[in-house]
Structure formats: structure tokens, C-alpha cells
Design a protein around this motif. Structure first.
Motif, short mmCIF file in Angstrom:
data_model
loop_
_atom_site.label_atom_id
_atom_site.label_comp_id
_atom_site.label_asym_id
_atom_site.label_seq_id
_atom_site.Cartn_x
_atom_site.Cartn_y
_atom_site.Cartn_z
N SER A 458 -130.84 37.89 -18.61
CA SER A 458 -132.08 38.57 -18.96
C SER A 458 -132.07 38.99 -20.42
CB SER A 458 -132.27 39.81 -18.06
OG SER A 458 -133.20 40.70 -18.61
N ALA A 460 -133.88 41.31 -21.77
CA ALA A 460 -133.90 42.78 -21.84
C ALA A 460 -132.49 43.34 -21.71
CB ALA A 460 -134.80 43.34 -20.74
N ASP A 478 -133.96 49.09 -17.12
CA ASP A 478 -135.07 48.20 -17.46
C ASP A 478 -136.35 49.04 -17.46
OD1 ASP A 478 -137.20 46.38 -17.45
OD2 ASP A 478 -136.00 44.85 -16.44
N ARG A 481 -139.70 47.52 -15.96
CA ARG A 481 -139.80 47.53 -14.49
C ARG A 481 -140.03 48.93 -13.95
NH1 ARG A 481 -138.15 42.82 -11.82
NH2 ARG A 481 -137.08 41.26 -13.12
N SER A 503 -136.19 48.30 -22.80
CA SER A 503 -134.99 48.63 -22.03
C SER A 503 -134.08 49.55 -22.83
CB SER A 503 -134.22 47.35 -21.65
OG SER A 503 -133.87 46.61 -22.81
#
Length: 525
Positions: A458, A460, A478, A481, A503
């Protein structure tokens, strides 16, 4: 505020140290009353007020860096502060060219700071600081007339011996392109609130030095005996730190504790952990994609302090792709073994005060555990807690843990024992696979932990932790999210700022005996 009247010759700036306060007739006097008429309840010391205003101005890196030349010389604040300084903070809006460009690119992604790119960011921040002040005297100052003509690029705060927790001995080194104009303005600014007599102003090598009343000459004399920049520990630590970015700090923690310990008897200070008696240095740096506070720590005591540990390098990178938060600790068993004698002593001392004996033995008998061995089996060489993306409105949120240990089966038994003792038997799903124990509040997430994932791929994640993905300690969040949980409660400009953040990653690694490095990164979209 007091300026020198001792007849010292002019310094390198050409300012005679025998000059008295400069008076201005075009600016209102503080609140229109004489100093004697000022209420006694007004704050006495204004040195920190000046330093605070200077810091606010110098932190306007977003727009200021965009219009500054790519490099400039001149001494750093550490070169004009005394060598006995044990705590140091510097702000520099004229760092390396790479840092300037990276800062501009990163800060442009934050809506509130992006607005600073047009015009003089320092002026906008000055106006913001003045707008939040209720002091009419401060509001009378004009940025273009009173501040811009002399304000330099750097400011340093030095903490020296001789203070108290309530009133630390702080020396401020404020860079000035025009020392005479700086002194004139600072005379008037420190006079706001009738606290000017609590401050001595001196000058050295293009800096105005603000010290406590009566300490100005002594501060310069101490600097002449040796500067912080000549302190071997300071220079060694700052060299190890590397790029000092737009702000940096250094602390001799042992000296700071002795200075600020307050009611802690001096005889007890040597018993503090070696890491607390060591030193640390940190810097605020920029990358086009993130802002980072990176630092180093150096403990005293050599092999008795920070020690490298073994861990599982894939503990975080192998988590499920939808992980929104994770915490990782390496070498838990080894650290527990090292800390156990002191921990056991503290437990027994606390129990003894309550009339109990042998606390550890009582716990072992009640739980059927062998301490600390069973806890060492549970913490193992790697302990990672993680949370997946989910609907947190459900009855049982999914939270899991992955333990890498040479005694995985025993670790499972220890968890079961703790569950039963707490009245929560069967609450956790437990799966053992070789040297790994998977724990979760839900059966599905335990299976997903065992199957593994590719969180390490990922963007992030890699931006937030970088090489810290295999650190001894690491935290990853994160933010994109998580926004669904709180974004509806955020309004206006704050909402745009929240949405701009992607993040966060924190990490720390022991790099050698008695040495460690750490990092905190905030990643932007």
C-alpha cells in the motif's frame, strides 16, 4: 527591559552595548499608562512573548520558503548560546534547498497553508497572532513598519541551569538582519504589559539575545567561554541526526531532569532508567509527500540500556490489505526479561504497602502461571495488534493480534488462562500455526490474519513507515479509511485539512548498544 549600561565596546553588529532604551513617539505607549500605573496582575516576563511571536513568524514556511533564495549563510543560534545549554530548540525558514522545495510541495497540499503561498506568509501569521491577542499595545505594531525590516530567518531557544520548573532559565537567540531596528522594536514589544524590566537584551554575531533580567552580561560571558555549537555531545548528536530541516531540538535529558526534578531528591535521580538519563535530538523535515519528525536517542549505561532485539520483519507488511490501524512491538520477551527485576520490585513494594507479601507468588498460585516465563512466551519475539476496515456499528468489532514466539502452544494456554480468570472464557478465537499464535475477537478475522495479506504494498503504508516497516516499535494508521468515523462531525476549513491527510506512521528502532532512531510521519494525499 534592561539593555547594557556597563560601557562594553560595540559588538560585531556595531551596536554599542552602553546604549539605553530607544524611545519612539509615533507608536502609542503600552495601554497609554506609565509602567508604575500598570496593574500588578499583568504578566511580568515578556521574553517568551517575543520568542513566541518570532516562532509564529518563522513557522510560516509554506509561503516564505517559496520566495526565499535557495541558500544563505550566517551563524546558527547554537553558535551564540552558552555551552552549558542542556535543552535547545531552533527554527530555520532558510534550511537546505531540498528542504525548502519539499516543504513548499507538501504544505501546498494543506488548504489553510496553501493560502499562504500568495504574499508574505510571515506577515499573514503575524496578523493572525495579533488578531488573537487582546493587548492593545501589541495590536499597535505594524508588520511592514516594525517587523519586516529586521526579522531574520532563525530563532533558537536555549534552556540553561539556574532556573526552576515554574520559571526556567531560557535564553532566546533571535536572528536580525538589522540589529538596531530589532532592538528598537523589541524594546517596545517587551514593554507591552509592563514586563520589559524582566528582560535583558544583548547582541552577538547578528543575533539579539534575550535573557532574564540581570543575566544578560553573564550569558554573553558564558558564551565567550564556549558555545553550544562547541559542546562535543551536541555536535556529535546533531551530526548523527543529519538534515536538521526547518526545526530541530536537542536535549541532555539527565541534565534537564536534574534541573526540573522539583521535589524529587537528587539522590534518587541516578536510579532513573538509562534511556531517561541520555540525550535526544530530533528535526522537523519535509518530503513532497509527507512531513516527518525524525530523531535519535542515546542512552547512558552502554550494555545496560538500549539493546538491539530480534523481531519479525514481515509482521506489518504481511497484514491484510484493509488494515486501518496496527501496533507492532519486537523483542517483547527479551525486554520483559531485562525489565522484570525492577518490575517485580515495584509490584512487591506496592503490595507491601497494603500489607501483602510475595505478590508474584500469589499471582502464580491464583492463575497457575510461571512468571515471568509465561509472559515471555506470550510476548515472544514479535507482538502485533491490528484492526481491519469494518462497520464499527456491529456488536463485536474485529480486533486481532499475531504473536511470533518459540512457545506458541504455551502462549495460547496463557491467553486461555487469563480469559478464564477474567470471566471471559472463549472470548477470543485462537489459532496456532508453527511459531505463530493468531488471536481475534472474531473467527473470520483470525482466519484472515493467518492467510496474510499485502499491506506492505500500500502506498499509504510505505509512505508512512518507509524503512520503519521493520522497526522494533511501529504504529500505522490509515486516516483515509478512518475518516468515515468522524468526517461528518468536522466542518469548514478543518474538514478540508482532515481530508488532505492520508496516513500516519510512527517507528523506533535500536540501531546499536545504547543508540536508537525514531520517526513520526504525517502523509498527505
Amino acid at each position: 527591559m534592561t539593555q547594557p549600561t556597563d560601557g562594553h565596546p560595540a559588538d560585531s553588529d556595531g551596536r554599542g552595548t552602553g546604549s539605553g532604551p530607544v524611545e519612539f513617539t509615533d507608536v502609542p505607549s503600552p495601554s497609554g499608562r506609565s509602567e508604575v500605573e500598570q496593574p500588578a496582575s499583568r504578566p511580568r516576563s515578556r521574553a517568551l512573548l517575543v520568542g513566541g511571536v518570532a516562532t509564529v513568524l518563522l513557522l510560516g514556511v509554506g509561503g516564505a520558503l517559496a520566495v526565499q533564495q535557495l541558500s544563505s549563510g550566517g551563524p546558527q543560534p547554537a553558535e551564540v548560546l552558552p555551552g552549558d545549554t542542556f535543552g535547545y530548540v531552533q527554527v530555520d525558514i532558510d534550511p537546505s534547498a531540498g528542504q525548502k522545495l519539499a516543504a513548499v510541495r507538501f504544505l501546498a497540499k494543506v488548504p489553510e497553508i496553501k493560502q499562504l503561498e500568495s504574499g508574505d506568509a510571515r506577515q499573514k501569521l503575524w496578523e493572525l497572532a495579533v488578531a488573537q491577542s487582546d493587548d492593545a499595545c501589541v495590536k499597535a505594531f505594524d508588520y511592514a513598519r516594525d517587523i519586516a525590516p529586521w526579522l531574520g530567518d532563525r530563532v533558537g531557544f536555549g534552556f540553561r541551569p539556574g532556573g526552576t520548573p515554574e520559571q526556567p532559565n531560557v535564553v532566546i537567540a533571535l536572528q536580525a538582519s538589522d540589529v538596531d531596528r530589532a532592538l528598537s522594536t523589541l524594546d517596545r514589544l517587551t514593554a507591552c504589559g509592563a514586563g520589559g524590566d524582566d528582560v535583558d537584551l544583548r547582541t552577538k554575531d547578528g543575533y539579539v539575545i534575550l535573557a532574564r533580567r540581570g543575566q544578560g552580561d553573564a550569558t554573553l560571558a558564558a558564551t565567550d567561554q564556549g558555545t553550544l555549537a562547541q559542546n562535543a555531545s551536541f555536535t556529535s548528536d546533531m551530526e548523527a541526526l543529519g538534515e536538521q530541516g526547518v526545526a530541530a531540538t536537542w536535549w541532555d535529558l539527565g541534565a534537564a531532569i536534574k534541573e526540573f526534578a522539583g521535589n524529587i531528591p537528587a539522590a534518587e535521580l541516578p536510579s532513573l532508567p538509562p534511556t531517561v538519563q541520555g540525550r535526544m535530538a530530533a528535526a522537523l523535515r519535509f518530503d513532497p509527500g509527507y512531513a516527518e519528525i525524525a530523531g535519535i536517542a542515546r542512552a547512558v549505561g552502554g550494555s545496560q540500556s538500549l539493546q538491539p532485539v530480534d523481531g519479525a520483519a514481515d509482521a506489518l507488511v504481511g497484514l491484510p490489505d484493509d488494515t486501518i490501524a496496527a501496533l507492532h512491538v519486537s523483542g517483547g520477551a527479551a525486554q520483559l526479561e531485562q525489565a522484570w527485576p525492577e518490575l517485580e520490585k515495584q509490584l512487591n513494594d506496592a503490595a507491601s504497602a497494603s500489607g501483602m507479601d510475595d505478590t508474584i507468588g500469589a499471582l502464580e498460585d491464583e492463575l497457575g502461571l510461571s512468571l515471568p516465563d509465561d509472559l515471555k512466551a506470550l510476548f515472544g519475539t514479535s507482538f502485533t495488534v491490528s484492526v481491519p476496515d469494518q462497520d464499527f456499528g456491529q456488536t463485536t468489532p474485529a480486533i486481532g493480534a499475531t504473536v511470533v514466539t518459540d512457545h506458541a502452544q504455551r502462549a495460547e494456554e496463557v491467553v486461555t488462562t487469563i480469559e478464564e480468570a477474567s470471566g471471559a472464557a472463549g472470548f477470543l478465537t485462537k489459532q496456532v500455526d508453527g511459531n505463530r499464535l493468531y488471536l481475534s475477537t472474531t473467527r473470520d478475522y483470525a482466519a484472515r490474519l493467518k492467510a496474510g495479506g499485502r499491506l506492505g504494498d500500500s502506498a499509504a503504508f510505505t509512505a508512512a513507515l518507509g524503512e520503519g516497516a521493520g522497526a522494533d516499535y511501529a504504529v500505522y494508521v490509515d486516516l483515509d479509511r478512518l475518516e468515515a468515523l468522524y468526517l461528518d462531525e468536522v466542518e469548514g476549513e478543518a474538514r478540508a485539512a482532515v481530508e488532505a491527510m492520508r496516513s500516519v506512521g510512527m517507528s523506533s528502532t535500536v540501531t546499536g548498544v545504547g543508540e536508537a532512531e525514531f520517526s513520526l510521519r504525517v502523509v498527505a494525499n
